[in-house]
Enzyme design. Structure first.
Site, short mmCIF file in Angstrom:
data_model
loop_
_atom_site.label_atom_id
_atom_site.label_comp_id
_atom_site.label_asym_id
_atom_site.label_seq_id
_atom_site.Cartn_x
_atom_site.Cartn_y
_atom_site.Cartn_z
N SER A 255 2.59 1.23 0.87
CA SER A 255 1.72 0.16 1.34
C SER A 255 0.90 -0.43 0.21
O SER A 255 0.64 0.21 -0.81
CB SER A 255 0.78 0.72 2.40
OG SER A 255 -0.10 1.67 1.80
N LYS A 256 0.52 -1.64 0.44
CA LYS A 256 -0.27 -2.43 -0.50
C LYS A 256 -1.54 -1.74 -0.94
O LYS A 256 -1.96 -1.86 -2.09
CB LYS A 256 -0.65 -3.73 0.22
CG LYS A 256 -0.50 -4.99 -0.60
CD LYS A 256 -1.33 -6.09 0.02
CE LYS A 256 -0.45 -7.05 0.81
NZ LYS A 256 -1.09 -8.34 1.13
N ARG A 257 -2.16 -1.04 -0.01
CA ARG A 257 -3.45 -0.41 -0.30
C ARG A 257 -3.32 0.72 -1.31
O ARG A 257 -4.24 1.01 -2.06
CB ARG A 257 -4.09 0.13 0.99
CG ARG A 257 -4.56 -0.94 1.93
CD ARG A 257 -5.85 -1.62 1.44
NE ARG A 257 -5.90 -3.00 1.88
CZ ARG A 257 -5.70 -4.05 1.07
NH1 ARG A 257 -5.47 -3.87 -0.22
NH2 ARG A 257 -5.76 -5.27 1.53
N LYS A 258 -2.16 1.35 -1.30
CA LYS A 258 -2.02 2.56 -2.12
C LYS A 258 -1.08 2.39 -3.30
O LYS A 258 -0.91 3.29 -4.11
CB LYS A 258 -1.55 3.73 -1.23
CG LYS A 258 -2.55 4.06 -0.14
CD LYS A 258 -2.02 5.10 0.81
CE LYS A 258 -3.07 5.38 1.90
NZ LYS A 258 -2.58 6.28 2.94
N ASN A 259 -0.44 1.24 -3.37
CA ASN A 259 0.54 1.01 -4.42
C ASN A 259 0.69 -0.50 -4.57
O ASN A 259 0.61 -1.20 -3.59
CB ASN A 259 1.91 1.56 -3.99
CG ASN A 259 2.30 2.80 -4.75
OD1 ASN A 259 2.27 2.83 -5.97
ND2 ASN A 259 2.68 3.83 -4.03
#
Length: 478
Positions: A255-259
């Site tokens: 996901s965008k938030r984590k990667n």
RNA sequence: GGCCCCAUCGUCUAACGGUUAGGACACUACCCUUUCAAGGUAGCGAUACGGGUUCGAAUCCCGUUGGGGUCACCA
């Protein structure tokens, strides 16, 4: 090319709803490869049936991503093809007829409930662990048809059998059994006349002659719906294969938030498409000979769908960086690295001429960077006289106040300013003074670069050039 | 929570009933060396657990646990 298999037709079907996703690239790589190793076709179809989430620029950016990676589709909205159009919004008229055909044959029905009406019911049903029953399912088909013809808003839903089970065949797994009573009567055609993913996907795959549906694992639970649709239409099913999901470090779906998940981000950081592809290929698959570094062509030569492993692979930036560095150092030629770096910098609005000096600096720095975005940060002293001098360097300069003028003088009169003769000069000087090289070189390095972390000193000096070196040494003395 | 998928070093993975469980990244040490890298060598480090089946199980079966996905008129 494997002659044993019939030409495979594969596809990716991204939705233009945001940034070009690394997961699309991942699935694209496998589909492209599967198609091309069999002499088949790889199709890019745009699934833009959700007007609410549609992002206008997104489609072009998906094309750009695929082109950048070298995974150019054989058919797409861009290059067209015999099975077009390749945008579902442009195939709008088609789906209604197929949906109504299913109503006629008793495999689907008109439903008049609104999403709001169903919401509460769905919540309790989910808590109780069963699927909701849609009241409209029990309407007499003739009555329902009349209401629709009278202009009442309705969706078309798949009429999933109440009994029995639906078996999904997956190339990578044992047959997967779903009890039919667990399967929702999914909407096929929305009230606005647009198809849902399920309908559009199956109809288009059929019409486009897709033989292999290779997609991410998150689709497994909707595959029985697709299987039911194929059967309702009387069409043969394609081969299904669900690839593992790329994961964050905590194992959740990437996901965008984590990667960073946008391929554009990797482009902007100066990653090479070859390295990205190579890395992606190792997510769930290994080269049979244990080769770590291999090209798309080599991948195509040896890849077998059956060899895909199913554990969710963590997308490791670290490993990707290593791949990138490896490509810089060992796969691409010096010339090629310089050319790509130059293009990269130009895109970052850093204008440096791609001349001998630039290429020499690049050669020196290649083993010292992993991605292009590090380049300018580490090479300030090559481009300007106003380079920063860090604390360590300043100390070395202070300690070398006595040597620096003498070395400056010798370097100034060196007839041939090459790495070899410079190296010789240092050895001679150190020998004469009874000093170790470790005493003589650091002040010079500090003076010309402002940092102790820099390339081999003779190379460095030779690259900077006699004039610049002598000036910098003299300046450091004052 | 229901359903579904999955399970070997921290991470990516090899093994396809018989190996001292192999390799790569990362990490550590050493070598090279004028610094930083790169490169070389070595080290650290795993079969989630419990039952079976078998002469023999990482591998087959069952259960447990754990992780993940999915439950929209989104894809």
């Amino acid at each position: 090319m494997s002659a044993s298999s019939a030409p495979r037709v594969t596809r990716i079907a991204p939705s233009p709803t945001g940034d070009p996703h690394v997961g699309t690239a991942y699935i694209g790589l496998f589909n492209y490869t599967l198609a091309h190793q069999s002499g088949g076709k790889f199709i890019l179809r745009i699934e833009d049936t959700d007007r609410g989430r549609y992002v206008a620029s997104s489609e072009q950016r998906i094309f750009d991503m695929m082109a950048w990676l070298g995974l150019t589709p054989d058919e797409s909205p861009l290059q067209g093809g015999p099975n077009g159009p390749y945008r579902q919004s442009e195939r709008f008229g088609l789906y209604g007829d197929y949906a109504r055909q299913l109503v006629e044959s008793g495999h689907a029905y008109y439903a008049f409930e609104t999403p709001e009406e169903l919401a509460a019911r769905r919540e309790t049903a989910q808590q109780e662990g069963h699927v909701i029953a849609i009241p409209s399912r029990d309407l007499a088909p003739a009555d329902a048809k009349k209401r629709v013809e009278a202009g009442e808003a309705a969706v078309i839903r798949l009429k999933v059998p109440r009994d029995g089970e639906t078996v999904v065949n997956d190339r990578l797994r044992d047959p997967i059994h779903f009890a039919n009573k667990e399967i929702d009567d999914k909407v096929l055609l929305k009230a606005d006349g647009y198809p849902t993913y399920h309908l559009a996907n199956v109809v288009d795959d059929r019409l486009m002659g897709v033989t292999h549906v290779v997609r991410a694992e998150e689709w497994i639970t909707s595959t029985p719906i697709h299987a039911l649709l194929y059967r309702a239409f009387g069409w043969p099913e394609p081969v299904f294969a669900h690839m593992p999901l790329l994961r964050n470090a905590d194992k959740s779906k990437i996901s965008k938030r984590k990667n960073p998940t946008s391929v554009e981000w990797y482009q902007q950081q100066g990653y090479l498409p070859e390295a990205m592809l190579n890395f992606l290929a190792t997510m769930g698959w290994t080269h049979p000979e244990g080769q770590e570094i291999f090209s798309l062509a080599e991948f195509q030569r040896v890849f077998k769908l059956e060899d895909v492993t199913l554990g969710g692979p963590v997308f490791s930036q670290e490993k990707l960086r290593w791949y990138n560095g490896k490509y810089l150092r060992e796969v691409l030629s010096d010339e090629e690295v310089a050319r790509r770096l130059h293009d990269f910098l130009a895109q970052q609005k850093t204008d440096l001429p791609n001349d001998d000096y630039f290429r020499a600096v690049t050669r020196l720095m290649t083993p010292r960077i992993e991605v292009f975005s590090e380049f300018m940060d580490k090479t300030g002293y090559f481009w300007s006289e106003n380079y920063l001098v860090d604390e360590k360097a300043q100390k070395a300069i202070d300690a070398g106040q006595e040597l620096l003028p003498q070395l400056a003088a010798r370097l100034k009169t060196l007839p041939e300013f090459g790495a070899d003769s410079i190296k010789q000069l240092f050895h001679d000087y150190a020998g004469e003074k009874g000093l170790k090289l470790g005493k003589v070189m650091p002040p010079v390095r500090a003076a010309v670069a402002g940092t102790m972390e820099s390339p081999d000193l003779p190379d460095l000096l030779a690259t900077l050039g006699q004039e610049r070196v002598v000036a910098r040494l003299n300046k450091a003395v004052q």
